[in-house]
Design an enzyme around this catalytic site. Structure first.
Site, PDB file in Angstrom:
ATOM      1  N   THR A  47       1.959  -4.484   4.229  1.00  0.00           N
ATOM      2  CA  THR A  47       1.875  -4.824   5.654  1.00  0.00           C
ATOM      3  C   THR A  47       1.419  -6.269   5.916  1.00  0.00           C
ATOM      4  O   THR A  47       1.637  -6.787   7.008  1.00  0.00           O
ATOM      5  CB  THR A  47       0.932  -3.858   6.397  1.00  0.00           C
ATOM      6  OG1 THR A  47      -0.358  -3.919   5.786  1.00  0.00           O
ATOM      7  CG2 THR A  47       1.458  -2.440   6.372  1.00  0.00           C
ATOM      8  N   ASP A  48       0.776  -6.889   4.898  1.00  0.00           N
ATOM      9  CA  ASP A  48       0.208  -8.232   5.151  1.00  0.00           C
ATOM     10  C   ASP A  48       1.265  -9.258   5.552  1.00  0.00           C
ATOM     11  O   ASP A  48       1.026 -10.102   6.424  1.00  0.00           O
ATOM     12  CB  ASP A  48      -0.549  -8.738   3.919  1.00  0.00           C
ATOM     13  CG  ASP A  48      -1.840  -7.959   3.670  1.00  0.00           C
ATOM     14  OD1 ASP A  48      -2.233  -7.152   4.524  1.00  0.00           O
ATOM     15  OD2 ASP A  48      -2.460  -8.161   2.602  1.00  0.00           O
ATOM     16  N   THR A 101       0.824  -1.219   0.000  1.00  0.00           N
ATOM     17  CA  THR A 101       0.000   0.000   0.000  1.00  0.00           C
ATOM     18  C   THR A 101       0.856   1.265   0.000  1.00  0.00           C
ATOM     19  O   THR A 101       0.489   2.282  -0.593  1.00  0.00           O
ATOM     20  CB  THR A 101      -0.941  -0.021   1.225  1.00  0.00           C
ATOM     21  OG1 THR A 101      -1.767  -1.172   1.117  1.00  0.00           O
ATOM     22  CG2 THR A 101      -1.826   1.203   1.302  1.00  0.00           C
ATOM     23  N   SER A 152       2.040  -7.421  -0.830  1.00  0.00           N
ATOM     24  CA  SER A 152       2.819  -8.381  -0.044  1.00  0.00           C
ATOM     25  C   SER A 152       2.232  -9.794   0.051  1.00  0.00           C
ATOM     26  O   SER A 152       2.965 -10.722   0.378  1.00  0.00           O
ATOM     27  CB  SER A 152       3.175  -7.812   1.322  1.00  0.00           C
ATOM     28  OG  SER A 152       2.074  -7.787   2.180  1.00  0.00           O
TER      29      SER A 152
HETATM   30  N1  ASP Z   1      -2.555  -5.774   1.081  1.00  0.00           N
HETATM   31  C1  ASP Z   1      -1.519  -4.813   1.267  1.00  0.00           C
HETATM   32  C2  ASP Z   1      -0.162  -5.500   1.146  1.00  0.00           C
HETATM   33  O1  ASP Z   1       0.282  -6.106   2.077  1.00  0.00           O
HETATM   34  C3  ASP Z   1      -1.664  -4.165   2.574  1.00  0.00           C
HETATM   35  C4  ASP Z   1      -0.644  -3.107   2.873  1.00  0.00           C
HETATM   36  O2  ASP Z   1       0.368  -2.933   2.242  1.00  0.00           O
HETATM   37  O3  ASP Z   1      -0.876  -2.404   3.853  1.00  0.00           O
HETATM   38  O4  ASP Z   1       0.441  -5.406   0.142  1.00  0.00           O
END
Ligand code: ASP
Length: 319
Positions: free
Chosen positions: A86-87, A12, A55
């Site tokens: 973040t995932d 993100t 991710s």
């Molecule tokens: N779905 C996203 C990822 O992990 C969430 C994020 O980056 O916050 O790529």
């Protein structure tokens, strides 16, 4: 002047919101590139885009590539900041923590809201991470995760909320430090960590979570797939429904290592209970107990350990 390298991998923090549809997706140009023009920084910053991946698409092979990139670059920099979705950020952070031998700061960060969303935490988290990477006290702390004014160790941090900007927490011990407007404050230090250099990740490790009423069906299916190792998120202090035991024993008899962690997110697994399926029986059967790690992190550790040995006793010692 200190030199920091930023490595972008996607997520993100690398994305933008489409204002018509509300969809969040990869941007043509990285929204945070050219950071030096967006903020007054007393550091020399270089940037590289290594991957542009959400991710959930990051694999241990990507983590290995990233670790090599960091290792090769670090001699020329004072620290490194990695932006990541973040995932699976906590898995990549832990992988790097296990394999990269350095006392320089390596910081992972991400964002819960992309750069053009209201209340975006993207630029803020990136700037906080650079500040931490520049801090002398951030040395010798292993890989750190910086989000939302907090600093966490790779070993303890986990994503706790699907959407809240305060998602990253260390449930067991809390953050190792905090970030204020003008200071980076560490509350404690970190015990020495031991790293294991790997040149490949060639094994397949499955992760299973136990539940009330779990029988041997799933564990039998997993055995048939012949993985190189299994991590089991057991109940409480490390117990399983008794119906799973015969199939689990067959797996261990086949020399497939089974590593046990708890599905509780605080505390350690220990061979306390003597009933059928209890931790004592599992321990005596040869199940390997992993202290204080989450299932995904124990899986990363087993993947790395299996590059060194397949011997059950040596694996046990590594955990
Ligand atoms: N779905 C996203 C990822 O992990 C969430 C994020 O980056 O916050 O790529």
């Amino acid at each position: 002047m200190k030199k920091i390298l930023i490595i972008h991998t996607g997520g993100t923090i690398s994305m933008l919101e489409n204002k018509d549809t509300g969809e969040v997706n990869s941007a043509e140009k990285h929204p945070l590139s050219d950071i030096t023009n967006q903020a007054k920084l007393t550091a020399e910053i270089d940037e590289r885009i290594l991957f542009d991946l959400p991710s959930p698409q990051i694999t241990p092979q990507h983590m290995l590539t990233l670790s090599k990139e960091v290792e090769n670059a670090l001699p020329n920099y004072d620290g490194c900041v990695i932006t990541h979705g973040t995932d699976t950020l906590e898995e990549t952070a832990f992988f790097l923590d296990m394999v990269v031998q350095t006392n320089k700061p390596i910081i992972l960060t991400g964002a819960m809201r992309s750069s053009n969303e209201i209340g975006s935490d993207a630029l803020y988290n990136l700037l906080s991470s650079i500040r931490v990477a520049l801090e002398e006290d951030a040395r010798e702390k292993g890989v750190l995760v910086v989000m939302n004014d907090e600093i966490h160790t790779a070993e303890s941090v986990t994503k706790t909320s699907t959407s809240n900007v305060a998602t990253f927490q260390s449930p067991q011990f809390g953050p190792i430090g905090i970030i204020t407007k003008d200071k980076i404050i560490f509350h404690r230090t970190r015990l020495a960590r031991s790293t294991r250099k790997v040149s490949s990740i060639s094994c397949d490790v499955f992760l299973l979570k136990a539940y009330a009423g779990m029988n041997e069906q799933l564990i039998k299916a997993v055995h048939q797939a012949k993985p190189d190792g299994i991590v089991l998120e057991a109940l409480g202090q490390g117990n399983l429904p008794k119906e799973m035991i015969p199939s689990l024993k067959a797996i261990i008899d086949d020399q497939i290592p089974v590593v046990l962690v708890s599905r509780s997110f605080k505390g350690n697994v220990q061979p306390t209970y003597g009933y059928e399926g209890g931790g004592k029986q599992l321990y005596e059967m040869g199940v390997i107990f992993a202290d204080g790690l989450s299932g995904p992190k124990a899986r990363i550790k087993l993947l790395i350990a299996l590059e060194k040995t397949k011997d059950m006793e040596l694996l046990k010692n590594m955990f």
